[in-house]
Scaffold this motif. Structure first.
Motif, PDB file in Angstrom:
ATOM      1  N   ALA A   1       0.821  -1.217   0.000  1.00  0.00           N
ATOM      2  CA  ALA A   1       0.000   0.000   0.000  1.00  0.00           C
ATOM      3  C   ALA A   1       0.851   1.262   0.000  1.00  0.00           C
ATOM      4  O   ALA A   1       0.621   2.193  -0.789  1.00  0.00           O
ATOM      5  N   THR A   2       1.854   1.321   0.866  1.00  0.00           N
ATOM      6  CA  THR A   2       2.678   2.526   0.973  1.00  0.00           C
ATOM      7  C   THR A   2       3.835   2.562  -0.014  1.00  0.00           C
ATOM      8  O   THR A   2       3.997   3.544  -0.740  1.00  0.00           O
ATOM      9  N   PRO A   3       4.685   1.508  -0.089  1.00  0.00           N
ATOM     10  CA  PRO A   3       5.845   1.624  -0.988  1.00  0.00           C
ATOM     11  C   PRO A   3       5.480   1.767  -2.455  1.00  0.00           C
ATOM     12  O   PRO A   3       6.168   2.481  -3.190  1.00  0.00           O
ATOM     13  N   ALA A   4       4.400   1.121  -2.910  1.00  0.00           N
ATOM     14  CA  ALA A   4       4.009   1.266  -4.315  1.00  0.00           C
ATOM     15  C   ALA A   4       3.641   2.712  -4.617  1.00  0.00           C
ATOM     16  O   ALA A   4       3.995   3.259  -5.675  1.00  0.00           O
ATOM     17  N   THR A   5       2.942   3.355  -3.693  1.00  0.00           N
ATOM     18  CA  THR A   5       2.566   4.756  -3.898  1.00  0.00           C
ATOM     19  C   THR A   5       3.793   5.662  -3.867  1.00  0.00           C
ATOM     20  O   THR A   5       3.917   6.587  -4.678  1.00  0.00           O
TER      21      THR A   5
ATOM     22  N   VAL B   1       5.693   5.526  -7.192  1.00  0.00           N
ATOM     23  CA  VAL B   1       5.081   6.356  -8.227  1.00  0.00           C
ATOM     24  C   VAL B   1       5.355   7.833  -7.945  1.00  0.00           C
ATOM     25  O   VAL B   1       5.706   8.603  -8.844  1.00  0.00           O
ATOM     26  N   ALA B   2       5.210   8.228  -6.689  1.00  0.00           N
ATOM     27  CA  ALA B   2       5.383   9.642  -6.329  1.00  0.00           C
ATOM     28  C   ALA B   2       6.812  10.116  -6.577  1.00  0.00           C
ATOM     29  O   ALA B   2       7.032  11.208  -7.108  1.00  0.00           O
ATOM     30  N   SER B   3       7.804   9.307  -6.206  1.00  0.00           N
ATOM     31  CA  SER B   3       9.192   9.731  -6.394  1.00  0.00           C
ATOM     32  C   SER B   3       9.544   9.794  -7.877  1.00  0.00           C
ATOM     33  O   SER B   3      10.276  10.688  -8.310  1.00  0.00           O
TER      34      SER B   3
ATOM     35  N   ASN C   1      -4.225   1.364  -8.009  1.00  0.00           N
ATOM     36  CA  ASN C   1      -4.615   2.648  -7.435  1.00  0.00           C
ATOM     37  C   ASN C   1      -3.399   3.555  -7.260  1.00  0.00           C
ATOM     38  O   ASN C   1      -3.477   4.769  -7.462  1.00  0.00           O
ATOM     39  N   ALA C   2      -2.261   2.952  -6.892  1.00  0.00           N
ATOM     40  CA  ALA C   2      -1.029   3.749  -6.785  1.00  0.00           C
ATOM     41  C   ALA C   2      -0.641   4.321  -8.137  1.00  0.00           C
ATOM     42  O   ALA C   2      -0.191   5.465  -8.242  1.00  0.00           O
ATOM     43  N   LEU C   3      -0.836   3.539  -9.208  1.00  0.00           N
ATOM     44  CA  LEU C   3      -0.484   4.019 -10.545  1.00  0.00           C
ATOM     45  C   LEU C   3      -1.349   5.198 -10.981  1.00  0.00           C
ATOM     46  O   LEU C   3      -0.931   6.009 -11.808  1.00  0.00           O
ATOM     47  N   TRP C   4      -2.566   5.278 -10.442  1.00  0.00           N
ATOM     48  CA  TRP C   4      -3.432   6.413 -10.783  1.00  0.00           C
ATOM     49  C   TRP C   4      -2.819   7.728 -10.347  1.00  0.00           C
ATOM     50  O   TRP C   4      -3.165   8.792 -10.872  1.00  0.00           O
ATOM     51  N   LEU C   5      -1.899   7.669  -9.372  1.00  0.00           N
ATOM     52  CA  LEU C   5      -1.224   8.898  -8.952  1.00  0.00           C
ATOM     53  C   LEU C   5      -0.440   9.499 -10.116  1.00  0.00           C
ATOM     54  O   LEU C   5      -0.182  10.710 -10.143  1.00  0.00           O
TER      55      LEU C   5
END
Length: 822
Positions: free
Chosen positions: A456-460, A463-465, A810-814
């Motif tokens: 949940a956290t590292p995947a997001t 993407v963010a970094s 969902n992380a990729l949607w970021l």
């Protein structure tokens, strides 16, 4: 016992001092120092290895000696859930010499901070293997790809078959087991004979699901449990129960559960395949950076262009870059002028003009001109390589919220196993029979999803970094994004942050009976020609900028006897109008020493000084005649074009903006008024800035944080003291300091990046909370339904696979996030 390397000892007295410092540590029973080998051996039976290493290192450094440290990045294979990453982390932390170990499930990597011991990397790999996983050094390939000497890790047997094909084969074998269930809905009896069910299900379980049994067995041998254990127990129980029922049945067509075992394995493998595809997309930004630099370069050897592989280019080589080509190295322009597109590196959309003396970055695209560049950084030391390393390390690091999730995951699998046992006992006790009780317990084991919690956290953050890197925001510390969304106060440095950090000539004043402004500027430029002083560069730039196509700049008159007077200015002889004259250009106090009458321009100069500008004076001090004032020049460092917009945007969000400057009050208040800041602290020394940041932190209620924005050079203490440090990058070397001091670096050197960083941090926080909600929701809802017998193992397996896919998707949607526009 642990052995630490110690540098800096020169005699027996040094060794004795280190030994006494170590013996004072709590729990230490024995400490000995060997001066010849420069090592210290410490024994503390009741102290954890990582804690002992950290405390012993601190004690040695406090005694005045150095404990060399290093960092090793490992690629770890075989981790499937948060329990796995936690187990690898604990195994690494137990290795003597390790200071900190961080394992990231999403990137399948481990970052280990440790003492610089010669054989420690091999010991780390052995520790991971002992924990039941495979590990090898991470290939820190530069932007041109893997090194030709880097180790390769070839797969053989089934592992060599692409994951997608394995999933397809498992699905083809499982389909005949599922079709009869669809036939029952249509009133058709398509059920296969038990033999055919076993023939189809067994290869799926043992071949395509064998990895779960192998990994689960390793986990159990290591005294822990993970997702592999849950899957292996669940599918193994369904398969074994089917064999037992088939063996005991006399009717020839018993109700078996082979399809449950096969379909669960297929669905879990499908989920892992989808998850891996999604995770590869999260690394797209790094892949784009790594592909930027070309593999060859045109190097000038004895004046002739030679095409060479990039690995053969040396520091100091002259590299020729034609129009339209990518720059193969970092360097400085020696010849030529052009515009360079650095958008993929800095996020700056417009090409930047480059000429002799300007720094250029490898990977940027040359525009219309031919450039000759002297290489200053190659390979791992290049800007792109450093960015790739820092982004990769940020992706492998853990945010504080992930550490909390890891603590939950550590007890998750044992709790699920206990709930499965309770389900089995409950249904069996109620008279449901062994098959029913077993299948419901299998559903509990299969529905449980530690994978989604771990991702949940590292995947997001991955993407963010990557998204931040494309916007010219370099994330060095994963916790910076988490803290940035709670920022209530943003403190700005002045010079180089809200201003360009490059003085400009803003006003030229001449007395009524003196020379014209153009003549005065030409005389001052002649005195300053060749000087590297910032004010001299401003004079020369102003003199060159005063030209136009119809009126080129006046030629500089010849000068002789140029002499710099320390702390005062410069003097020299200039042949002006065929008459040699001695001129002096410098500060007001020096003019007073030279007896120059400045009354004609004093009022105007005082008005310029009140605006925070630096005033220099030009006078004729030729021997044999009274000194005569010729002109005064006012220099200033004006605000960046984006500074006022940035401050206004932050204040519109309710954030408090503070200016902290070492400059004089006049300059600080003038800039603050220009950009819209009302809270100003002037004449603050570097150490005072960190203390002021600490005061700002103490003044805030719990949960609110302070961000410090500086140029990363003289603001290092304040950047480190803030909850989040944001450093403005500079081509003069400030970038290096920024990268190692602050949590985020603004590569574009544009303060609007602060607004973008805060917006991205808040979007990342929302996405992490969404992912954690879904990860917990799957388990909180699914496990009770499975215990009540409302979910079949196949449905449970599908839900388990879907949960991980949903979290990563969902992380990729970021990636669709749009940065706010000025």
């Amino acid at each position: 016992m642990i052995t630490l390397p110690v540098h800096g000892m020169t005699c027996a007295s040094c060794a004795g001092r280190v030994e006494r410092a170590l013996k004072k540590l709590p729990g230490v029973t024995q400490a000995s120092v060997n001066l010849a080998t420069e090592t210290a051996a410490v024994e503390a039976p009741g102290v954890a290895m990582a804690e002992l290493t950290a405390s012993a290192s601190a004690a040695i450094e406090k005694a005045g000696y150095e404990v060399p440290r290093s960092e090793t990045a490992l690629a770890v294979e075989g981790m499937t859930c948060a329990s796995c990453s936690g187990r690898v982390e604990r195994a690494l932390a137990k290795v003597p010499g390790v200071l900190q170990a961080r394992v990231n499930l999403a990137t399948q990597e481990a970052l280990v901070d440790h003492l610089a011991l010669p054989d420690l990397p091999e010991t780390l790999i052995a520790a991971v293997q002992k924990a039941g996983y495979e590990a090898h050094p991470r290939d820190d390939a530069g932007p041109t790809g893997p090194s030709p000497t880097a180790p390769t890790h070839r797969r053989t047997g089934l592992a060599a078959v692409p994951e997608g094909w394995q999933v397809l084969l498992a699905a083809l074998l499982s389909a005949p087991l599922v079709l009869p269930m669809l036939g029952d809905l249509l009133g058709r009896h398509w059920m296969l004979a038990p033999l055919w069910q076993a023939v189809l299900a067994t290869p799926v379980l043992l071949i395509f699901g064998g990895r779960f049994f192998v990994a689960g067995a390793k986990a159990l041998r290591a005294g822990t449990a993970n997702m592999d254990v849950l899957v292996a127990l669940g599918t193994g129980a369904a398969w074994g129960l089917s064999l037992a029922l088939w063996w005991r049945d006399d009717t020839g067509m018993p109700h078996l559960y082979f399809e449950s075992a096969a379909v669960v394995i297929t669905l879990v493998r499908f989920g892992k395949w989808m998850e891996a595809r999604a995770k590869r997309q999260t690394l797209a930004a790094l892949d784009a950076l790594q592909a930027l630099r070309p593999a060859t370069a045109t190097v000038l050897r004895k004046g002739q262009p030679v095409h060479l592989p990039i690995a053969q280019v040396k520091k100091g080589d002259l590299v020729q870059v034609k129009p339209g080509e990518r720059l193969p190295v970092d360097g400085r322009v020696l010849e030529g002028r052009s515009h360079v597109d650095e958008s993929l590196i800095t996020g700056e959309s417009l090409p930047v003009a480059k000429g002799p003396g300007d720094a250029v970055t490898g990977g940027a695209v040359n525009g219309e001109g031919l450039l000759t560049v002297q290489a200053t950084a190659l390979g791992a030391e290049s800007q792109i390589a450093r960015i790739v390393r820092l982004v990769a390390n940020a992706q492998a690091a853990k945010a504080p919220i992930q550490q909390q999730v890891d603590r939950v995951s550590a007890v998750f699998v044992p709790v699920v196993m206990a709930l499965a046992a309770l389900t089995f006992i409950g249904w069996w006790w109620s008279g449901a029979g062994l098959p029913t009780a077993t299948i419901h317990a299998v559903s509990v084991l299969v529905i449980a999803c530690p994978c989604a919690l771990g991702l949940a956290t590292p995947a997001t953050l991955m993407v963010a970094s990557g998204l931040a890197a494309r916007r010219g925001l370099l994330v060095r510390d994963a916790s910076a994004l988490e803290h940035l969304r709670d920022v209530a106060v943003v403190a700005f440095d002045k010079t180089g942050t809200l201003t360009a950090g490059q003085p400009r000539l803003l006003a030229t004043l001449t007395p009524a009976a003196g020379p014209s402004e153009g003549e005065a500027l030409t005389l001052a430029a002649a005195l300053q020609a060749g000087s590297e002083h910032p004010l001299a560069k401003a004079v020369l730039a102003a003199q060159a900028g005063a030209a136009s196509p119809s009126a080129p700049p006046a030629p500089l008159p010849p000068t002789t006897g140029l002499r710099a007077v320390a702390g005062r200015g410069v003097t020299g002889q200039i042949a002006h109008a065929a008459v040699p004259r001695t001129l002096a250009l410098g500060s007001g106090p020096w003019m007073a020493e030279l007896a120059v009458d400045r009354s004609a321009l004093q009022a105007a100069a005082d008005a310029q000084a009140a605006l925070g500008r630096t005033v220099s004076w030009l006078a004729d001090v030729s021997p044999g005649q009274p000194p005569a004032l010729l002109a005064s020049f006012a220099f200033g460092d004006p605000a960046r074009a984006e500074s006022a917009t940035t401050v206004a945007a932050l204040q519109a969000q309710g954030l408090r903006c503070v200016l902290i400057s070492g400059d004089n009050p006049g300059a600080a208040h003038h800039l603050a008024q220009a950009v819209g800041i009302t809270e100003v602290h002037a004449e603050v020394r570097p150490e005072g800035k960190s203390a002021l940041v600490a005061e700002l932190k103490e003044s805030l209620p719990p949960g609110q944080r302070v961000a410090m924005v500086g140029d990363g050079i003289n603001d290092a203490p304040a950047l480190a003291a803030a909850d989040v440090g944001l450093a403005m990058a500079h081509v003069d070397g400030g970038t290096d300091v920024a990268m190692h001091t602050a949590g985020l670096t603004l590569l574009r050197g544009n303060p609007w990046g602060v607004v973008e960083a805060i917006a991205l941090a808040r979007a990342t926080g929302r996405k992490i909370r969404q992912n954690l909600f879904w990860a917990f929701a799957y388990n909180v809802v699914g496990i009770p339904l499975a215990m009540l017998g409302l979910l079949s193992p196949m449905v449970a397996g599908g839900a388990m696979a879907l949960s991980s896919v949903c979290v990563v998707s969902n992380a990729l949607w970021l990636g669709r996030w749009k940065a706010p526009a000025p």
